[in-house]
Write a protein that holds these residues in place. Structure first.
Motif, short mmCIF file in Angstrom:
data_model
loop_
_atom_site.label_atom_id
_atom_site.label_comp_id
_atom_site.label_asym_id
_atom_site.label_seq_id
_atom_site.Cartn_x
_atom_site.Cartn_y
_atom_site.Cartn_z
N GLN A 123 -34.90 36.58 64.59
CA GLN A 123 -34.76 38.03 64.52
C GLN A 123 -34.62 38.48 63.06
N LYS A 162 -31.39 43.06 68.86
CA LYS A 162 -32.53 43.01 69.78
C LYS A 162 -32.42 44.04 70.90
N THR A 193 -42.60 45.09 67.60
CA THR A 193 -41.44 44.27 67.96
C THR A 193 -41.13 44.40 69.45
#
Ligand code: ATP
Length: 245
Positions: A123, A162, A193
């Motif tokens: 990430q 996230k 993303t």
């Protein structure tokens, strides 16, 4: 374009004491979309975001429903909404100014510790790919960054958790035109993303350029909604929000 709803607002009403700030707003955000809500000062844009997050001040009361990933979260606490995958980047950005860029990013991931180190590094790489400037400045204290870099860090930190839904409250506020352009270029890349984005903006031109879907909020009512490209050529939107330029 996929139409799976991530977020559904149904007749959302917010009152501060006796004053009604949102009069029953209905809107959807679908997976992978960028949705923008534009409108003038005081229209109720921040109120809408705070109602979605469950972070209104004590004087605020909510009616109608907020459905996130198919669950009615209207009665959930903010932490529960965050745990489900919502994240709000407020106007004020709320960085830890004496901490480094890297430490701010790490804090953004703290809820996902269980996901493991590999996940964290992946990430971090995603965030550094979106914001190479943050990688260059990773050891610098957040308080010494420029306004644009601070906004990048606030968005990057949010992405470290996230989220499934990222909400941005006026990301261009106080930024010079060139930096604003850069921030919007990055927002357009957020689709890659997989995150869905709800973007609140007074910079209607830039917001409609970057968004898939737009809504116009005026004094607590959604008065227009549809494809952002259609709104950008709507005569009322042009007259009120885009000017002649
Ligand atoms: P801006 O772009 O200026 O931030 P906004 O569209 O985000 O405006 P809100 O901040 O949501 O608008 O405000 C909507 C209305 O609710 C305004 O009339 C505002 O005065 C009122 N309001 C906001 N917060 C409160 C509060 N805590 N108590 C009472 N009224 C409030």
């Amino acid at each position: 374009m996929t139409t799976t709803p991530i977020l559904e607002l149904n007749q959302l009403r917010v009152c501060y004491g006796k004053v009604e700030a949102l009069h029953g707003c209905t809107l959807n955000v679908s997976a992978g979309q960028i949705v923008t809500v534009i409108g003038p000062n005081g229209a109720g844009k921040s109120t809408m975001l705070n109602a979605i997050m469950g972070s209104l001040p004590a004087s605020g009361s909510v009616d109608g429903s907020v459905t996130f990933l198919g669950s009615d979260v209207s009665a959930y606490a903010t932490e529960e909404r965050v745990a489900l995958g919502m994240c709000l980047v407020p106007e004020t950005r709320e960085l830890f100014t004496t901490m480094s860029v890297a430490d701010n990013l790490q804090l953004g991931a703290y809820r996902r510790k269980k996901a493991g180190e590999k996940n964290y590094m992946d990430q971090l790489e995603t965030v550094f790919t979106l914001f190479p400037r943050l990688k260059e400045r990773r050891t610098q204290a957040a308080g010494t960054l420029s306004g644009g870099e601070r906004q990048m860090l606030a968005v990057g930190r949010a992405l470290m958790g996230k989220p499934q839904l990222l909400m941005l409250d006026e990301p261009s506020l106080g930024l010079a035109p060139l930096i604003t352009k850069e921030i919007f270029r990055i927002i357009s890349q957020l689709r890659l993303t997989g995150v869905a984005t709800l973007l609140i903006e007074q910079n209607a031109r830039a917001a409609l350029q970057v968004a898939d879907v737009g809504y116009v909020l005026e004094t607590g009512d959604v008065v227009l909604g549809g494809d952002a490209a259609d709104l950008a050529v709507n005569p009322k939107v042009i007259e009120t929000y885009l000017g002649l330029g």
